[in-house]
Scaffold this motif. Sequence first.
Motif, short mmCIF file in Angstrom:
data_model
loop_
_atom_site.label_atom_id
_atom_site.label_comp_id
_atom_site.label_asym_id
_atom_site.label_seq_id
_atom_site.Cartn_x
_atom_site.Cartn_y
_atom_site.Cartn_z
N HIS A 231 -11.32 3.36 -4.22
CA HIS A 231 -12.64 2.78 -3.98
C HIS A 231 -13.44 3.75 -3.12
CE1 HIS A 231 -10.99 -0.95 -5.54
NE2 HIS A 231 -10.01 -0.86 -4.66
N ALA A 232 -13.96 4.76 -3.75
CA ALA A 232 -14.69 5.78 -3.02
C ALA A 232 -15.85 5.15 -2.26
CB ALA A 232 -15.20 6.85 -3.98
N GLY A 233 -15.99 5.50 -0.98
CA GLY A 233 -17.07 4.98 -0.16
C GLY A 233 -16.71 3.72 0.59
N SER A 234 -15.59 3.09 0.27
CA SER A 234 -15.19 1.88 0.99
C SER A 234 -14.73 2.23 2.39
CB SER A 234 -14.04 1.19 0.25
OG SER A 234 -14.48 0.70 -1.00
N HIS A 235 -14.91 1.30 3.28
CA HIS A 235 -14.44 1.48 4.64
C HIS A 235 -13.19 0.69 4.94
CE1 HIS A 235 -17.99 3.30 7.12
NE2 HIS A 235 -17.29 4.19 6.46
N ALA A 236 -12.93 -0.35 4.18
CA ALA A 236 -11.74 -1.15 4.43
C ALA A 236 -11.37 -1.89 3.17
CB ALA A 236 -11.98 -2.14 5.57
N ALA A 237 -10.06 -1.99 2.94
CA ALA A 237 -9.59 -2.75 1.79
C ALA A 237 -8.20 -3.28 2.07
CB ALA A 237 -9.58 -1.88 0.53
N MET A 238 -7.91 -4.47 1.55
CA MET A 238 -6.59 -5.07 1.67
C MET A 238 -6.14 -5.46 0.28
SD MET A 238 -7.31 -7.52 5.02
CE MET A 238 -5.61 -7.72 5.51
N ASP A 239 -4.90 -5.09 -0.06
CA ASP A 239 -4.37 -5.35 -1.40
C ASP A 239 -3.13 -6.23 -1.29
OD1 ASP A 239 -3.85 -5.27 -4.11
OD2 ASP A 239 -2.80 -3.35 -3.99
N ARG A 240 -3.29 -7.48 -1.72
CA ARG A 240 -2.19 -8.45 -1.75
C ARG A 240 -1.46 -8.51 -0.40
NH1 ARG A 240 -1.04 -10.48 -6.60
NH2 ARG A 240 1.07 -11.06 -5.93
N VAL A 241 -2.24 -8.68 0.64
CA VAL A 241 -1.69 -8.72 1.99
C VAL A 241 -1.32 -10.15 2.36
CG1 VAL A 241 -2.25 -8.44 4.44
CG2 VAL A 241 -2.91 -6.66 2.80
N SER A 242 -0.09 -10.32 2.80
CA SER A 242 0.38 -11.59 3.34
C SER A 242 0.63 -11.40 4.83
CB SER A 242 1.67 -12.04 2.65
OG SER A 242 1.43 -12.29 1.27
N ILE A 243 0.14 -12.33 5.64
CA ILE A 243 0.19 -12.18 7.10
C ILE A 243 1.05 -13.28 7.70
CG2 ILE A 243 -1.17 -12.08 9.22
CD1 ILE A 243 -3.57 -11.24 7.50
N ASN A 244 2.00 -12.87 8.51
CA ASN A 244 2.84 -13.81 9.25
C ASN A 244 2.58 -13.66 10.74
OD1 ASN A 244 4.04 -14.42 6.77
ND2 ASN A 244 5.66 -12.90 7.07
N THR A 245 3.01 -14.65 11.51
CA THR A 245 2.98 -14.52 12.97
C THR A 245 3.91 -13.38 13.36
OG1 THR A 245 4.67 -16.25 13.08
CG2 THR A 245 2.38 -16.91 13.43
N PRO A 246 3.72 -12.78 14.55
CA PRO A 246 4.53 -11.61 14.93
C PRO A 246 6.03 -11.83 14.86
CG PRO A 246 2.68 -11.84 16.42
CD PRO A 246 2.66 -13.05 15.54
N ASP A 247 6.48 -13.06 15.09
CA ASP A 247 7.92 -13.31 15.00
C ASP A 247 8.37 -13.58 13.57
OD1 ASP A 247 6.83 -15.78 14.53
OD2 ASP A 247 7.78 -16.79 16.23
N GLY A 248 7.41 -13.56 12.63
CA GLY A 248 7.75 -13.77 11.23
C GLY A 248 8.04 -15.22 10.87
N GLY A 249 7.82 -16.14 11.82
CA GLY A 249 8.22 -17.52 11.59
C GLY A 249 7.22 -18.34 10.78
N LEU A 250 5.94 -17.95 10.76
CA LEU A 250 4.92 -18.76 10.10
C LEU A 250 4.03 -17.88 9.24
CD1 LEU A 250 3.52 -21.54 9.78
CD2 LEU A 250 2.12 -20.95 11.78
N ALA A 251 3.89 -18.26 7.97
CA ALA A 251 2.99 -17.54 7.06
C ALA A 251 1.59 -18.11 7.21
CB ALA A 251 3.48 -17.70 5.62
N LEU A 252 0.60 -17.23 7.45
CA LEU A 252 -0.77 -17.67 7.69
C LEU A 252 -1.68 -17.43 6.49
CD1 LEU A 252 -1.15 -16.26 11.31
CD2 LEU A 252 -0.65 -18.62 10.66
N VAL A 253 -1.58 -16.25 5.89
CA VAL A 253 -2.41 -15.88 4.75
C VAL A 253 -1.52 -15.22 3.71
CG1 VAL A 253 -4.40 -14.53 3.96
CG2 VAL A 253 -4.41 -15.53 6.24
N GLN A 254 -1.78 -15.50 2.43
CA GLN A 254 -0.91 -14.97 1.39
C GLN A 254 -1.72 -14.29 0.30
OE1 GLN A 254 1.87 -17.85 -0.05
NE2 GLN A 254 3.06 -16.37 -1.23
N ASP A 255 -1.28 -13.09 -0.08
CA ASP A 255 -1.85 -12.33 -1.21
C ASP A 255 -3.37 -12.15 -1.08
OD1 ASP A 255 0.61 -12.02 -2.40
OD2 ASP A 255 0.46 -13.86 -3.56
N LEU A 256 -3.80 -11.78 0.12
CA LEU A 256 -5.23 -11.57 0.35
C LEU A 256 -5.64 -10.18 -0.12
CD1 LEU A 256 -7.98 -12.36 1.58
CD2 LEU A 256 -7.12 -11.53 3.79
N SER A 257 -6.68 -10.13 -0.97
CA SER A 257 -7.22 -8.85 -1.44
C SER A 257 -8.73 -8.86 -1.23
CB SER A 257 -6.91 -8.64 -2.92
OG SER A 257 -5.51 -8.55 -3.13
N LEU A 258 -9.23 -7.81 -0.61
CA LEU A 258 -10.67 -7.69 -0.41
C LEU A 258 -11.02 -6.24 -0.16
CD1 LEU A 258 -11.29 -7.22 2.90
CD2 LEU A 258 -10.62 -9.62 2.98
#
Length: 548
Positions: free
Chosen positions: A312-339
């Motif tokens: 994505h030439a010219g883009s400043h930020a992109a996320m591809d299928r990002v899943s986010i957990n709490t730092p201890d990995g115990g709780l999933a907050l966001v799943q498969d986020l792409s933007l």
Amino acid sequence: MHATLAWLCCSVVFNFLGRDFYNALSERDVEGFKLMIVKYLAGFVLGIPVFVYTDYLQQRLALEWREWMTAHLLKQYFADRSFYQLQAGAIVDNPDQRIASDVRQFTDAALGLSLTILNSLIDLVSFSGILYSIYPPLFAALLAYSIGGTVGSIALGKSLVGLNFNQEAVEADMRYGLVRVRENAESIAFYGGQNNEMAALTQRLRAVVVNYGKLLIASRNLDFFTSFYRFLIQLLPAAVVAPLFFAGKIEFGVITQSSSAFNHILNDVSLVVYQFETLAGFSAVVDRLGELGNGIRRPHAHLSKSTSAALHAGSHAAMDRVSINTPDGGLALVQDLSLKVHAGRSLLIMGPSGAGKTSVLRTLAGLWQSGAGTIYSYGLAGLGDPGVNNDGGSGSVLFLPQRPYMVLGSLRDQLLVPTDAELEAVLSQVQLGSLLQRSASALDHVADWSGMLSLGEQQRLAFARLLLAAPKLALLDEATSALDTNNESLLYRALRDSGSTIISVGHRPSLVAYHEEVLQLGGSQAGVPGKWQVMPAQELQAARAHTQ
């Protein structure tokens, strides 16, 4: 080493001086007695500086060791934002106390014990020959006595290690509670929370007192044994050697010499007995520093990062299928986020509390690394990369939290600008020109700015820092929550005019007008991440207008 050898030489010399002194006294040798007094005084003149200087060198060495070790730990603590990972994951309690206090205790105790062992080994060699030459059975009695004392000390004092460890922890919790009251004094006063805080601190104080009481009991029991052990040796050497004196085989001074040599050697071989409490405290400190070191070295990274700009030439930020957990990995907050957010564009992240809005920013800023997927940074230093030295210059990412970071220093230090004209201009731009009128040297006035300024003023000062830094990407987490809508509008318009790419988190509907796209997070339910969608800001505004 030289000071240690000099100290031991002085000890041996005083041992022989003591023998000759008491021999002259018992033989009523007036001239010999006067001569021994002169020798003793000369020994004092030479020996006292040696003893004092040896102690000074030991303390100086401990200080230099502490400086090196603290600097080394601080370097590790701040590397890869480990200080944040320790706090976010609740991996280690009170790291500040461990660095500031435990390091000092470790270096003092470690050096003291090391030099004690070294002194004891050399001392043992020096005085063993003296004692063995006087009476070999006395040497054998000494070994048996010291072995018995060591076994008894270990049996009685083994609980001290755990108690000392717990005491360090509860003392640190007590200090943290008091610091927390100081830092939140205004909020506590507004909400009338002093009774709750008092109850919490009383409970922590009770934990301190209860554990220290157990520590006192364990120390008392050990002191009974060690005191008996110390007093008995005053009689043992004389009792063993006395028959030789009564038989006329040795002089009276030999008794005092044997007692002195016996005490020296007994101290050497009874380190566990005499130093058990020190060893127990030292063991607790070692365990606490070990926990800190393991926590700092604990791996955190799970997300991957790509710097490729081809996708994505010219883009400043992109996320591809990002899943986010709490730092201890115990709780999933966001799943498969792409933007993707292109240069100069803006994105607002919205959603209910707990949906993971701030977590997305933390992940983009590299603070959180627990999850899966790929972050495309396109050469932006600090995007998805923890530990990047971010100075706010070209190609950088700047993060503005809800409660801004105020550095310890002057107003000039808060903004890091080279000239007064630039500083005055940006302060006026964010409606903080009045700060310059508070004192004649306002720019260089050092103060606790987080306590001196209201939260709204701190947020405006943070925006001033942001406008001066002009980063390519600005991450804002509720950065205008304490501002009125007029100031909010003024600051966001100034930020958009600067050309920075903007990714914001906020609840206010008014924020939609300053962004081109909106990421709506649905929130998680029963531990399952909710849905998300990206839509044009105008579409969201039209939908809201239609429902009103």
